[in-house]
Design a protein around this motif. Structure first.
Motif, PDB file in Angstrom:
ATOM      1  N   ASN A 113       0.865  -1.178   0.000  1.00  0.00           N
ATOM      2  CA  ASN A 113       0.000   0.000   0.000  1.00  0.00           C
ATOM      3  C   ASN A 113       0.903   1.231   0.000  1.00  0.00           C
ATOM      4  O   ASN A 113       1.448   1.608   1.036  1.00  0.00           O
ATOM      5  N   LEU A 114       1.086   1.843  -1.165  1.00  0.00           N
ATOM      6  CA  LEU A 114       1.931   3.034  -1.282  1.00  0.00           C
ATOM      7  C   LEU A 114       1.137   4.254  -0.852  1.00  0.00           C
ATOM      8  O   LEU A 114       0.124   4.603  -1.466  1.00  0.00           O
ATOM      9  N   GLU A 115       1.607   4.924   0.196  1.00  0.00           N
ATOM     10  CA  GLU A 115       0.857   6.009   0.786  1.00  0.00           C
ATOM     11  C   GLU A 115       1.289   7.374   0.238  1.00  0.00           C
ATOM     12  O   GLU A 115       2.265   7.493  -0.501  1.00  0.00           O
ATOM     13  N   TYR A 116       0.543   8.402   0.680  1.00  0.00           N
ATOM     14  CA  TYR A 116       0.863   9.775   0.301  1.00  0.00           C
ATOM     15  C   TYR A 116       2.116  10.248   1.029  1.00  0.00           C
ATOM     16  O   TYR A 116       2.500   9.725   2.078  1.00  0.00           O
ATOM     17  N   LEU A 117       2.732  11.267   0.474  1.00  0.00           N
ATOM     18  CA  LEU A 117       3.957  11.834   1.034  1.00  0.00           C
ATOM     19  C   LEU A 117       3.625  12.792   2.175  1.00  0.00           C
ATOM     20  O   LEU A 117       2.737  13.634   2.059  1.00  0.00           O
ATOM     21  N   SER A 118       4.356  12.670   3.266  1.00  0.00           N
ATOM     22  CA  SER A 118       4.203  13.599   4.383  1.00  0.00           C
ATOM     23  C   SER A 118       5.479  13.599   5.211  1.00  0.00           C
ATOM     24  O   SER A 118       6.205  12.596   5.261  1.00  0.00           O
ATOM     25  N   ALA A 119       5.725  14.725   5.872  1.00  0.00           N
ATOM     26  CA  ALA A 119       6.855  14.825   6.800  1.00  0.00           C
ATOM     27  C   ALA A 119       6.409  14.662   8.246  1.00  0.00           C
ATOM     28  O   ALA A 119       7.221  14.808   9.163  1.00  0.00           O
ATOM     29  N   GLU A 120       5.147  14.331   8.467  1.00  0.00           N
ATOM     30  CA  GLU A 120       4.633  14.190   9.823  1.00  0.00           C
ATOM     31  C   GLU A 120       5.230  12.962  10.512  1.00  0.00           C
ATOM     32  O   GLU A 120       5.644  11.992   9.869  1.00  0.00           O
ATOM     33  N   GLN A 298      -7.399  20.801   2.613  1.00  0.00           N
ATOM     34  CA  GLN A 298      -8.386  19.863   3.132  1.00  0.00           C
ATOM     35  C   GLN A 298      -9.411  20.626   3.971  1.00  0.00           C
ATOM     36  O   GLN A 298      -9.072  21.599   4.657  1.00  0.00           O
ATOM     37  N   HIS A 299     -10.650  20.153   3.921  1.00  0.00           N
ATOM     38  CA  HIS A 299     -11.742  20.920   4.533  1.00  0.00           C
ATOM     39  C   HIS A 299     -11.589  21.049   6.044  1.00  0.00           C
ATOM     40  O   HIS A 299     -12.064  22.008   6.647  1.00  0.00           O
ATOM     41  N   ASP A 300     -10.914  20.090   6.690  1.00  0.00           N
ATOM     42  CA  ASP A 300     -10.747  20.151   8.140  1.00  0.00           C
ATOM     43  C   ASP A 300      -9.436  20.817   8.542  1.00  0.00           C
ATOM     44  O   ASP A 300      -9.045  20.783   9.713  1.00  0.00           O
ATOM     45  N   ASN A 301      -8.736  21.393   7.549  1.00  0.00           N
ATOM     46  CA  ASN A 301      -7.456  22.084   7.772  1.00  0.00           C
ATOM     47  C   ASN A 301      -6.348  21.155   8.265  1.00  0.00           C
ATOM     48  O   ASN A 301      -5.366  21.617   8.871  1.00  0.00           O
ATOM     49  N   ALA A 302      -6.497  19.863   8.005  1.00  0.00           N
ATOM     50  CA  ALA A 302      -5.430  18.920   8.378  1.00  0.00           C
ATOM     51  C   ALA A 302      -4.142  19.219   7.627  1.00  0.00           C
ATOM     52  O   ALA A 302      -3.054  18.842   8.078  1.00  0.00           O
ATOM     53  N   HIS A 303      -4.265  19.917   6.498  1.00  0.00           N
ATOM     54  CA  HIS A 303      -3.069  20.233   5.713  1.00  0.00           C
ATOM     55  C   HIS A 303      -2.174  21.249   6.414  1.00  0.00           C
ATOM     56  O   HIS A 303      -0.999  21.361   6.060  1.00  0.00           O
ATOM     57  N   HIS A 304      -2.697  21.966   7.400  1.00  0.00           N
ATOM     58  CA  HIS A 304      -1.869  22.930   8.119  1.00  0.00           C
ATOM     59  C   HIS A 304      -0.729  22.217   8.847  1.00  0.00           C
ATOM     60  O   HIS A 304       0.438  22.623   8.759  1.00  0.00           O
ATOM     61  N   ASP A 305      -1.062  21.159   9.580  1.00  0.00           N
ATOM     62  CA  ASP A 305      -0.029  20.402  10.297  1.00  0.00           C
ATOM     63  C   ASP A 305       0.955  19.775   9.321  1.00  0.00           C
ATOM     64  O   ASP A 305       2.164  19.724   9.586  1.00  0.00           O
ATOM     65  N   LYS A 306       0.440  19.302   8.213  1.00  0.00           N
ATOM     66  CA  LYS A 306       1.303  18.678   7.217  1.00  0.00           C
ATOM     67  C   LYS A 306       2.296  19.688   6.645  1.00  0.00           C
ATOM     68  O   LYS A 306       3.481  19.378   6.446  1.00  0.00           O
ATOM     69  N   LEU A 307       1.816  20.913   6.406  1.00  0.00           N
ATOM     70  CA  LEU A 307       2.689  21.959   5.885  1.00  0.00           C
ATOM     71  C   LEU A 307       3.747  22.337   6.912  1.00  0.00           C
ATOM     72  O   LEU A 307       4.936  22.465   6.578  1.00  0.00           O
ATOM     73  N   HIS A 308       3.346  22.508   8.159  1.00  0.00           N
ATOM     74  CA  HIS A 308       4.303  22.872   9.195  1.00  0.00           C
ATOM     75  C   HIS A 308       5.355  21.789   9.385  1.00  0.00           C
ATOM     76  O   HIS A 308       6.539  22.096   9.603  1.00  0.00           O
ATOM     77  N   ALA A 309       4.955  20.519   9.290  1.00  0.00           N
ATOM     78  CA  ALA A 309       5.912  19.419   9.431  1.00  0.00           C
ATOM     79  C   ALA A 309       6.944  19.458   8.312  1.00  0.00           C
ATOM     80  O   ALA A 309       8.140  19.223   8.541  1.00  0.00           O
ATOM     81  N   LEU A 311       7.895  22.167   6.611  1.00  0.00           N
ATOM     82  CA  LEU A 311       8.766  23.327   6.818  1.00  0.00           C
ATOM     83  C   LEU A 311       9.756  23.078   7.947  1.00  0.00           C
ATOM     84  O   LEU A 311      10.901  23.549   7.889  1.00  0.00           O
ATOM     85  N   ASP A 312       9.324  22.328   8.964  1.00  0.00           N
ATOM     86  CA  ASP A 312      10.256  21.969  10.040  1.00  0.00           C
ATOM     87  C   ASP A 312      11.383  21.097   9.497  1.00  0.00           C
ATOM     88  O   ASP A 312      12.560  21.316   9.803  1.00  0.00           O
ATOM     89  N   TRP A 313      11.002  20.072   8.702  1.00  0.00           N
ATOM     90  CA  TRP A 313      12.041  19.212   8.117  1.00  0.00           C
ATOM     91  C   TRP A 313      12.961  20.030   7.207  1.00  0.00           C
ATOM     92  O   TRP A 313      14.187  19.851   7.211  1.00  0.00           O
ATOM     93  N   LEU A 314      12.383  20.925   6.426  1.00  0.00           N
ATOM     94  CA  LEU A 314      13.151  21.735   5.488  1.00  0.00           C
ATOM     95  C   LEU A 314      14.110  22.675   6.213  1.00  0.00           C
ATOM     96  O   LEU A 314      15.092  23.138   5.629  1.00  0.00           O
ATOM     97  N   GLN A 315      13.836  22.938   7.495  1.00  0.00           N
ATOM     98  CA  GLN A 315      14.584  23.928   8.277  1.00  0.00           C
ATOM     99  C   GLN A 315      14.472  25.297   7.607  1.00  0.00           C
ATOM    100  O   GLN A 315      15.455  26.036   7.419  1.00  0.00           O
ATOM    101  N   ALA A 316      13.236  25.617   7.259  1.00  0.00           N
ATOM    102  CA  ALA A 316      12.957  26.840   6.500  1.00  0.00           C
ATOM    103  C   ALA A 316      13.211  28.078   7.351  1.00  0.00           C
ATOM    104  O   ALA A 316      12.823  28.127   8.522  1.00  0.00           O
ATOM    105  N   PRO A 317      13.853  29.088   6.769  1.00  0.00           N
ATOM    106  CA  PRO A 317      14.017  30.361   7.494  1.00  0.00           C
ATOM    107  C   PRO A 317      12.666  31.032   7.689  1.00  0.00           C
ATOM    108  O   PRO A 317      11.682  30.700   7.011  1.00  0.00           O
ATOM    109  N   GLU A 318      12.623  31.982   8.601  1.00  0.00           N
ATOM    110  CA  GLU A 318      11.359  32.610   8.958  1.00  0.00           C
ATOM    111  C   GLU A 318      10.687  33.261   7.758  1.00  0.00           C
ATOM    112  O   GLU A 318       9.449  33.214   7.619  1.00  0.00           O
TER     113      GLU A 318
END
Length: 375
Positions: A113-120, A298-309, A311-318
């Protein structure tokens, strides 16, 4: 890095449903082509193969595209590795047929079962876990979760052999000149931006800033083109004295559909890549250029956590975090198009992340190793 191969080529059956935006078929085609390039035999079962006419017009030796709902002919090789991409739920008839043939031959197939990509964090916990099938035609079988990801404890990212060599041989100046023959002056020295997006609320602000500095905006077809044209219309309504003709030409170029390799080249040639979804994010990371990702909303805003995860992995500047927040509609702050100084900071961030990824095995190397281990 040595590429993983199997001692004996296997028959892979990869299943893909095209939900929207063709991201699913884009990932599945890259997976299929890479497996075939490493000696495997692949049947790609898809419910809408129309996008392959432009994504992969030449096809690939070793990959057969099949219609969803059909079955292999009696004389064809049976399934040895079954890949269910993104929870697409393979038809029970195919599962029953595969189970019957495998049982008759005394050989089990491996179901992935190949899943979707996430940094969570859950990705590392769930990667390679078994999931017993408790009902239906596949009763008693086991699905194995395989998670793409950004860390060594995940399944890695798609990266075909020769990608970095192709990129190293790429000539950005020649490519740009071919897009705008005879370009000189400000246009030749403009900031080149690729735009592959959904409908970001901050798009009018981006376009307005692009008009205030030398910019070459390359807009991909489909939703990005429609969103850009709608945003320009909004700007025209808000500024009736403006000049839409001057805005649209030559700073904005509407692209046509193109093969995946040509899309990669566009990312290599741009100073900033605004990408969306999964496949284009991965390709933008390999490009090593400054990027901003519009995550699938996503309608429940679950994508917010996914985006933050991510950016954390990326070590993105402010500054890059702020841009992502506004670009993805997480806040109403003014969008600030990066200048050369910020672009240099963003490029350094992306290139450092790419170096971390290059130290890890790619997805196909890992999935081949997983199959060899489990079979």
């Amino acid at each position: 890095m040595r590429l993983q191969t199997l001692p004996t080529p296997l028959q892979w059956d990869i299943f893909c449903r095209v939900i929207d935006n063709f991201g699913d078929i884009g990932v599945c085609w890259r997976l299929s082509a890479d497996l075939a390039a490493r000696g495997q035999q692949v049947r790609l079962w898809v419910d809408d193969a129309s996008a392959l006419a432009w994504l992969a017009p030449q096809g690939h030796p070793g990959v057969q595209v099949r219609a969803w709902g059909s079955l292999p002919a009696a004389h064809e090789p049976p399934t040895q590795v079954l890949v269910e991409a993104f929870g697409c739920e393979i038809a029970p008839e195919f599962i029953a047929n595969s189970a019957r043939i495998s049982s008759a031959k005394g050989e089990k197939y491996l179901w992935i079962n190949l899943e979707y990509l996430s940094a969570e964090a859950y990705v590392e916990r769930c990667h390679r876990l078994p999931s017993p099938v408790r009902e239906g035609a596949a009763l008693g079988e086991v699905k194995w979760f395989f998670y793409p990801g950004f860390t060594p404890a995940t399944g890695g990212l798609l990266r075909e052999n020769g990608l970095l060599e192709r990129q190293a041989a790429f000539d950005t100046a020649t490519w740009r000149a071919a897009q705008v023959p005879g370009t000189h002056g400000d246009a030749a020295n403009a900031c080149w931006i690729s735009l592959f997006c959904y409908e970001p609320p901050a798009l009018p602000a981006l376009l307005q800033q692009c008009m205030q500095r030398p910019t070459r905006l390359l807009v991909t077809p489909g939703r990005a083109t429609a969103a850009t044209q709608a945003a320009l219309k909004t700007l025209d309504q808000n500024d009736p004295q403006g000049s839409p003709d001057k805005r649209g030409q030559p700073s904005i170029s509407y692209r046509k559909t193109c093969p995946q390799a040509a899309f990669d080249e566009m990312l290599w040639a741009c100073d900033l890549n605004l990408v969306r979804g999964e496949d284009s994010l991965v390709r933008a990371l390999w490009a090593g250029r400054p990027l901003a990702w519009q995550i699938y909303p996503q309608h429940d805003n679950a994508h917010h956590d996914k985006l933050h995860a991510f950016l954390d992995w990326l070590q993105a500047p402010e500054s890059l975090r702020r841009f992502h927040a506004t670009w993805n509609g997480l806040d109403n702050a003014p969008l600030v198009l990066p200048d050369k100084t910020l672009l240099a900071q963003w490029a350094a961030c992306v290139q450092a992340a790419r170096a971390r990824l290059l130290a890890q095995d790619d997805l196909v190397t890992q999935i081949l190793g997983f199959v060899q281990e489990k079979r």
